[in-house]
Design an enzyme around this catalytic site. Structure first.
Site, PDB file in Angstrom:
ATOM      1  N   SER A   1       0.812  -1.212   0.000  1.00 20.76           N
ATOM      2  CA  SER A   1       0.000   0.000   0.000  1.00 20.76           C
ATOM      3  C   SER A   1       0.845   1.261   0.000  1.00 20.76           C
ATOM      4  O   SER A   1       0.311   2.353  -0.182  1.00 20.76           O
ATOM      5  CB  SER A   1      -0.963   0.000   1.180  1.00 20.76           C
ATOM      6  OG  SER A   1      -0.346  -0.496   2.317  1.00 20.76           O
TER       7      SER A   1
ATOM      8  N   HIS B   1      -1.783  -2.480  -6.946  1.00 21.00           N
ATOM      9  CA  HIS B   1      -2.399  -2.085  -5.679  1.00 21.00           C
ATOM     10  C   HIS B   1      -3.918  -2.014  -5.793  1.00 21.00           C
ATOM     11  O   HIS B   1      -4.464  -1.159  -6.491  1.00 21.00           O
ATOM     12  CB  HIS B   1      -1.823  -0.724  -5.242  1.00 21.00           C
ATOM     13  CG  HIS B   1      -2.308  -0.280  -3.911  1.00 21.00           C
ATOM     14  ND1 HIS B   1      -2.529   1.034  -3.590  1.00 21.00           N
ATOM     15  CD2 HIS B   1      -2.633  -0.984  -2.799  1.00 21.00           C
ATOM     16  CE1 HIS B   1      -2.965   1.120  -2.347  1.00 21.00           C
ATOM     17  NE2 HIS B   1      -3.040  -0.095  -1.844  1.00 21.00           N
TER      18      HIS B   1
ATOM     19  N   GLU C   1      -3.962   0.618  -8.840  1.00 20.39           N
ATOM     20  CA  GLU C   1      -2.791   1.441  -9.146  1.00 20.39           C
ATOM     21  C   GLU C   1      -1.689   0.497  -9.639  1.00 20.39           C
ATOM     22  O   GLU C   1      -1.366  -0.483  -8.954  1.00 20.39           O
ATOM     23  CB  GLU C   1      -2.311   2.180  -7.891  1.00 20.39           C
ATOM     24  CG  GLU C   1      -3.239   3.305  -7.451  1.00 20.39           C
ATOM     25  CD  GLU C   1      -2.763   3.993  -6.172  1.00 20.39           C
ATOM     26  OE1 GLU C   1      -2.932   5.207  -6.060  1.00 20.39           O
ATOM     27  OE2 GLU C   1      -2.241   3.300  -5.264  1.00 20.39           O
TER      28      GLU C   1
ATOM     29  N   ASN D   1      -3.306   6.462  -1.371  1.00 23.25           N
ATOM     30  CA  ASN D   1      -2.968   6.460   0.055  1.00 23.25           C
ATOM     31  C   ASN D   1      -2.238   7.728   0.489  1.00 23.25           C
ATOM     32  O   ASN D   1      -2.302   8.117   1.653  1.00 23.25           O
ATOM     33  CB  ASN D   1      -2.157   5.220   0.416  1.00 23.25           C
ATOM     34  CG  ASN D   1      -3.060   3.994   0.499  1.00 23.25           C
ATOM     35  OD1 ASN D   1      -4.273   4.132   0.617  1.00 23.25           O
ATOM     36  ND2 ASN D   1      -2.484   2.809   0.424  1.00 23.25           N
TER      37      ASN D   1
HETATM   38  N1  3HC Z   1     -16.698  -7.553   0.312  1.00 24.21           N
HETATM   39  C1  3HC Z   1     -17.428  -7.698  -0.797  1.00 24.21           C
HETATM   40  N2  3HC Z   1     -18.462  -6.890  -1.118  1.00 24.21           N
HETATM   41  C2  3HC Z   1     -18.766  -5.926  -0.241  1.00 24.21           C
HETATM   42  C3  3HC Z   1     -18.056  -5.716   0.953  1.00 24.21           C
HETATM   43  C4  3HC Z   1     -16.976  -6.592   1.218  1.00 24.21           C
HETATM   44  N3  3HC Z   1     -16.220  -6.469   2.303  1.00 24.21           N
HETATM   45  N4  3HC Z   1     -18.595  -4.662   1.603  1.00 24.21           N
HETATM   46  C5  3HC Z   1     -19.620  -4.231   0.856  1.00 24.21           C
HETATM   47  N5  3HC Z   1     -19.714  -4.983  -0.251  1.00 24.21           N
HETATM   48  C6  3HC Z   1     -20.699  -4.830  -1.340  1.00 24.21           C
HETATM   49  C7  3HC Z   1     -22.077  -5.141  -0.855  1.00 24.21           C
HETATM   50  O1  3HC Z   1     -22.349  -6.526  -0.971  1.00 24.21           O
HETATM   51  C8  3HC Z   1     -22.929  -4.313  -1.808  1.00 24.21           C
HETATM   52  O2  3HC Z   1     -23.027  -5.010  -3.038  1.00 24.21           O
HETATM   53  P1  3HC Z   1     -24.280  -4.788  -4.022  1.00 24.21           P
HETATM   54  O3  3HC Z   1     -24.211  -3.385  -4.522  1.00 24.21           O
HETATM   55  O4  3HC Z   1     -24.011  -5.786  -5.094  1.00 24.21           O
HETATM   56  O5  3HC Z   1     -25.506  -5.062  -3.219  1.00 24.21           O
HETATM   57  C9  3HC Z   1     -22.069  -3.075  -2.058  1.00 24.21           C
HETATM   58  O6  3HC Z   1     -20.726  -3.453  -1.719  1.00 24.21           O
HETATM   59  C10 3HC Z   1     -22.507  -1.909  -1.194  1.00 24.21           C
HETATM   60  O7  3HC Z   1     -22.461  -2.344   0.152  1.00 24.21           O
HETATM   61  P2  3HC Z   1     -23.496  -1.908   1.282  1.00 24.21           P
HETATM   62  O8  3HC Z   1     -24.799  -1.527   0.629  1.00 24.21           O
HETATM   63  O9  3HC Z   1     -23.510  -2.945   2.334  1.00 24.21           O
HETATM   64  O10 3HC Z   1     -22.822  -0.672   1.996  1.00 24.21           O
HETATM   65  P3  3HC Z   1     -22.352   0.709   1.422  1.00 24.21           P
HETATM   66  O11 3HC Z   1     -23.283   1.224   0.379  1.00 24.21           O
HETATM   67  O12 3HC Z   1     -22.062   1.500   2.626  1.00 24.21           O
HETATM   68  O13 3HC Z   1     -20.973   0.382   0.680  1.00 24.21           O
HETATM   69  C11 3HC Z   1     -18.620   0.337   0.719  1.00 24.21           C
HETATM   70  C12 3HC Z   1     -19.896  -0.209   1.326  1.00 24.21           C
HETATM   71  C13 3HC Z   1     -18.542  -0.055  -0.757  1.00 24.21           C
HETATM   72  C14 3HC Z   1     -17.459  -0.272   1.483  1.00 24.21           C
HETATM   73  C15 3HC Z   1     -18.653   1.896   0.837  1.00 24.21           C
HETATM   74  O14 3HC Z   1     -18.823   2.241   2.165  1.00 24.21           O
HETATM   75  C16 3HC Z   1     -17.407   2.558   0.335  1.00 24.21           C
HETATM   76  O15 3HC Z   1     -17.203   2.773  -0.865  1.00 24.21           O
HETATM   77  N6  3HC Z   1     -16.502   2.911   1.257  1.00 24.21           N
HETATM   78  C17 3HC Z   1     -15.206   3.507   0.930  1.00 24.21           C
HETATM   79  C18 3HC Z   1     -14.237   2.406   0.596  1.00 24.21           C
HETATM   80  C19 3HC Z   1     -12.861   2.937   0.308  1.00 24.21           C
HETATM   81  O16 3HC Z   1     -12.592   4.124   0.271  1.00 24.21           O
HETATM   82  N7  3HC Z   1     -11.916   2.012   0.130  1.00 24.21           N
HETATM   83  C20 3HC Z   1     -10.529   2.323  -0.099  1.00 24.21           C
HETATM   84  C21 3HC Z   1      -9.766   2.120   1.159  1.00 24.21           C
HETATM   85  S1  3HC Z   1      -8.052   2.471   0.949  1.00 24.21           S
HETATM   86  C22 3HC Z   1      -7.410   1.025   0.462  1.00 24.21           C
HETATM   87  O17 3HC Z   1      -8.041  -0.007   0.393  1.00 24.21           O
HETATM   88  C23 3HC Z   1      -5.972   1.035   0.122  1.00 24.21           C
HETATM   89  C24 3HC Z   1      -5.176   0.184   1.066  1.00 24.21           C
HETATM   90  O18 3HC Z   1      -3.838   0.122   0.611  1.00 24.21           O
HETATM   91  C25 3HC Z   1      -5.182   0.726   2.463  1.00 24.21           C
END
Ligand code: 3HC
Length: 280
Positions: free
Chosen positions: A117, A138, A150, A188
């Site tokens: 990351s 990434h 990425e 990040n």
């Molecule tokens: N695994 C698989 N699918 C998932 C999931 C998981 N852990 N969490 C949620 N989903 C799916 C759900 O099943 C749902 O699917 P559908 O549209 O087919 O029904 C969809 O995602 C939306 O989920 P929810 O309705 O339960 O909940 P939200 O609308 O709140 O969405 C979220 C959840 C997609 C996680 C949303 O909150 C979001 O986009 N959050 C921001 C995520 C983000 O910024 N991620 C980047 C983090 S940084 C990173 O990863 C880099 C690393 O190096 C640190």
């Protein structure tokens, strides 16, 4: 590109394995501990079952995807694959050691990709005798949902390696972006200091955790607030990224928030440990 080993069956590794198998690739999900691969496989099964329940996938497709995923605890099986994507602990010495081992095991055409990351791909690549075939790939959490990959080019990566990985990301339904090596890459470098800043707001008592997150959801249109996002990413991962940004640049704007450090020391790592900024 036919067969892919995903090394590390944690949150990111199992998500990457799911995305690769869904795209039709044969996947070997590998971890040192049997429990970890079993858990990783169950998470994939659960995700696919949820998709079936929502009518987004049929039972036949689910079985086809699962049949493409084999699990193993033997790194030596990397001899079978065209690509390894490592998603192990975010520690450069461990990553270098593991990539050096894979370099000895894998056929000469195999590409070694790291889901790091924030760490230096050039340094990781230099632990192998094939630095032109080492690249950063990434993914973002949750991998099955997040569309970005990425593609990080270390100093020695060949154009061919970059192209193969971008094409693979597209086949996995993701949008690749080109990134030259820099600490934290693009996302990040921007996202994790925001989470760190939210931790400062909380530590300083400026507002409550709920209100900080509500403010960013409603005031900046973020899907979840920065503190909940920290819990999703893992507070240990957030701290490791802040430390990389700070150590690599020496810039005080990247100093980790003491509250983030305290949470990690307490083992309150976010969702995965049941408690972080919030309780789960
Ligand atoms: N695994 C698989 N699918 C998932 C999931 C998981 N852990 N969490 C949620 N989903 C799916 C759900 O099943 C749902 O699917 P559908 O549209 O087919 O029904 C969809 O995602 C939306 O989920 P929810 O309705 O339960 O909940 P939200 O609308 O709140 O969405 C979220 C959840 C997609 C996680 C949303 O909150 C979001 O986009 N959050 C921001 C995520 C983000 O910024 N991620 C980047 C983090 S940084 C990173 O990863 C880099 C690393 O190096 C640190």
């Amino acid at each position: 590109m036919r067969k892919i080993m995903v090394l590390g069956a944690g949150t990111m590794g199992s998500g990457i394995a799911q995305a690769a198998a869904t795209a039709g690739f044969s996947v070997l999900l590998c971890d040192v501990a049997e429990e970890a691969v079993v858990h990783g496989f169950h998470v994939i099964e659960k995700n696919l079952s949820n998709a079936v329940k929502k009518g987004k996938l049929d039972e036949y497709e689910k079985k086809r995807i699962l049949a493409l995923i084999a699990t193993t605890t033997e790194k030596s099986r990397a001899v079978e694959v065209d690509l390894v994507i490592e998603a192990i602990v975010e520690n450069i010495d461990v990553k270098k050691k593991v990539l050096a081992e894979l370099d000895e095991i894998c056929p000469s055409h195999t590409i070694l990709a790291s889901n790091t990351s924030a760490l230096s791909i050039t340094e990781i690549a230099r632990a192998t005798k094939r630095p032109h075939q080492v690249i950063g790939m990434h993914f973002f959490n949750p991998v099955p949902v997040m569309k970005l990959v990425e593609v990080i080019r270390g100093e020695d990566a060949s154009d061919e390696t970059v192209e193969v990985i971008k094409e693979l990301a597209e086949k996995m339904g993701k949008q690749p972006v080109d990134v030259k090596e820099a600490p934290g890459f693009i996302v990040n470098r921007i996202l994790i200091p925001m989470i760190n800043e939210a931790a400062f707001l909380l530590m300083e008592g400026v507002s409550s955790a709920d209100d900080i997150d509500t403010a960013m959801k409603l005031g900046a249109n973020h899907p979840i607030g920065p503190l909940a996002l920290g819990d999703l990413v893992g507070l240990d991962v957030c701290l490791a990224i802040m430390e990389t940004l700070y150590n690599e640049t020496g810039d005080s704007k990247y100093r980790p928030c003491p509250l983030l450090r305290k949470k990690v020391r307490a083992g309150h790592l976010g969702r995965k440990s049941g408690q972080g900024f919030f309780v789960y």
